[in-house]
Write a protein that holds these residues in place. Structure first.
Motif: not given
Length: 237
Positions: A53, A55, A58, A90, A92
Motif C-alpha cells: 500500500h 501510506m 506511519t 497508518h 492508507t
C-alpha cells in the motif's frame, strides 16, 4: 486495506477543504451506524498474508501519538475493540496489490514512478481529530482532504504505470482519509461505542506536516497488522 468493503461514509463531505464540514460529515455518518461489523471478517485476508500500500502517517509525531493514546485510553473498557498498536498506525492513501501479485523487482520501480509523479507535490499540513468511526472501526478524522486526494491520484497513477493492466487500485471516489485507532472485533450494537466516542470528541486535535509518502508492506497478524515501510517518496518542503 483489501476486502474492498464499501467506502464509509458512503459519500464524501460537501467540502474537501473545510475541516469543520469534514469533521461534521464523519461524525453524523458514524451516529447513523446501528450495528458494528467485525473488522477482521475480510475475504482474502488471513494471518500471515501481506499486501502493498501507499501510506502516510506511519510515523506520527508526538502530538498525534498523544491524541491516539488518550483516545485509546478512553476506549479501553470496551471489550469489543482491538486497539491499534502505535507501530501499526497508518493512513492508507492507495492500495497497490497482494504481495503474491507484485514481484519484488517491481518495488523499486514503483518507488521511482511515484517519485516522478509526485515531484511537484508539496508537504501536506494535516489536522488529525476529532474522533469518529465507521461500521468496523473507531478512527480519527483527518483534514483537509484536497491534498490527500491529489496525492492519492499521483500514487495510483504510479501503480498503474508499473503494474499496467494487472493493477486494480481503488479509484479516488472510494478514498476516505482517516486514522484508525481501534477495530471492531465482532458484530455488536454501535450505540455504546457512539456514546464513548462522543465523550472523547473534545480531545485536542493534533497537527502534523507530512513530508513523505511510503510504499508499505502490510501483513495481517492476529487481530492486528504489521506495517513495514519499504520505499519512501519525498514531498517538497
Amino acid at each position: 486495506m483489501s476486502g474492498r468493503s464499501a467506502p464509509f461514509p458512503a459519500t464524501p463531505p460537501a467540502s474537501l477543504t473545510d475541516t469543520d464540514v469534514i469533521h461534521e460529515h464523519d461524525w453524523v455518518s458514524f451516529q447513523q451506524v446501528e450495528t458494528m461489523v467485525e473488522h477482521w471478517d475480510r475475504p482474502g485476508w488471513w494471518t500471515g498474508r501481506a499486501s502493498y500500500h501507499w501510506m502516510v502517517l506511519t510515523r506520527p509525531n508526538s502530538a498525534v501519538l498523544n491524541l491516539v493514546c488518550q483516545a485509546q485510553a478512553g476506549l479501553a473498557d470496551h471489550s469489543g475493540l482491538d486497539l491499534v498498536a502505535p507501530d501499526a498506525l497508518h493512513l492508507t492513501v492507495s492500495r497497490v496489490g497482494w504481495e503474491s501479485d507484485v514481484p519484488l523487482d517491481h518495488l523499486p520501480r514503483l518507488a521511482a514512478a511515484a517519485r516522478a509523479r509526485c515531484a511537484d507535490l508539496k508537504s501536506l499540513a494535516l489536522e488529525v481529530g476529532p474522533l469518529a468511526g465507521s461500521r468496523g472501526a473507531i478512527r480519527l478524522s483527518v483534514a483537509p482532504w484536497d491534498d490527500l486526494l491529489r496525492l492519492h491520484d499521483r500514487l495510483r497513477a504510479a501503480t498503474i504505470d508499473v503494474l499496467g493492466e494487472t493493477a486494480t487500485p481503488p479509484p479516488r471516489s472510494a478514498f476516505r482519509p482517516h486514522l484508525g485507532v481501534a477495530y471492531s472485533r465482532r458484530a455488536q450494537p454501535a450505540g455504546p461505542l457512539v456514546q464513548a466516542v462522543e465523550a472523547l470528541r473534545p480531545l485536542p486535535r493534533a497537527l502534523q506536516v507530512v513530508s513523505t509518502a511510503e510504499l508499505v508492506r502490510l501483513e495481517r497478524a492476529d487481530r492486528g497488522y504489521l506495517v513495514q515501510p519499504v520505499h519512501t517518496v519525498q514531498l517538497q518542503g
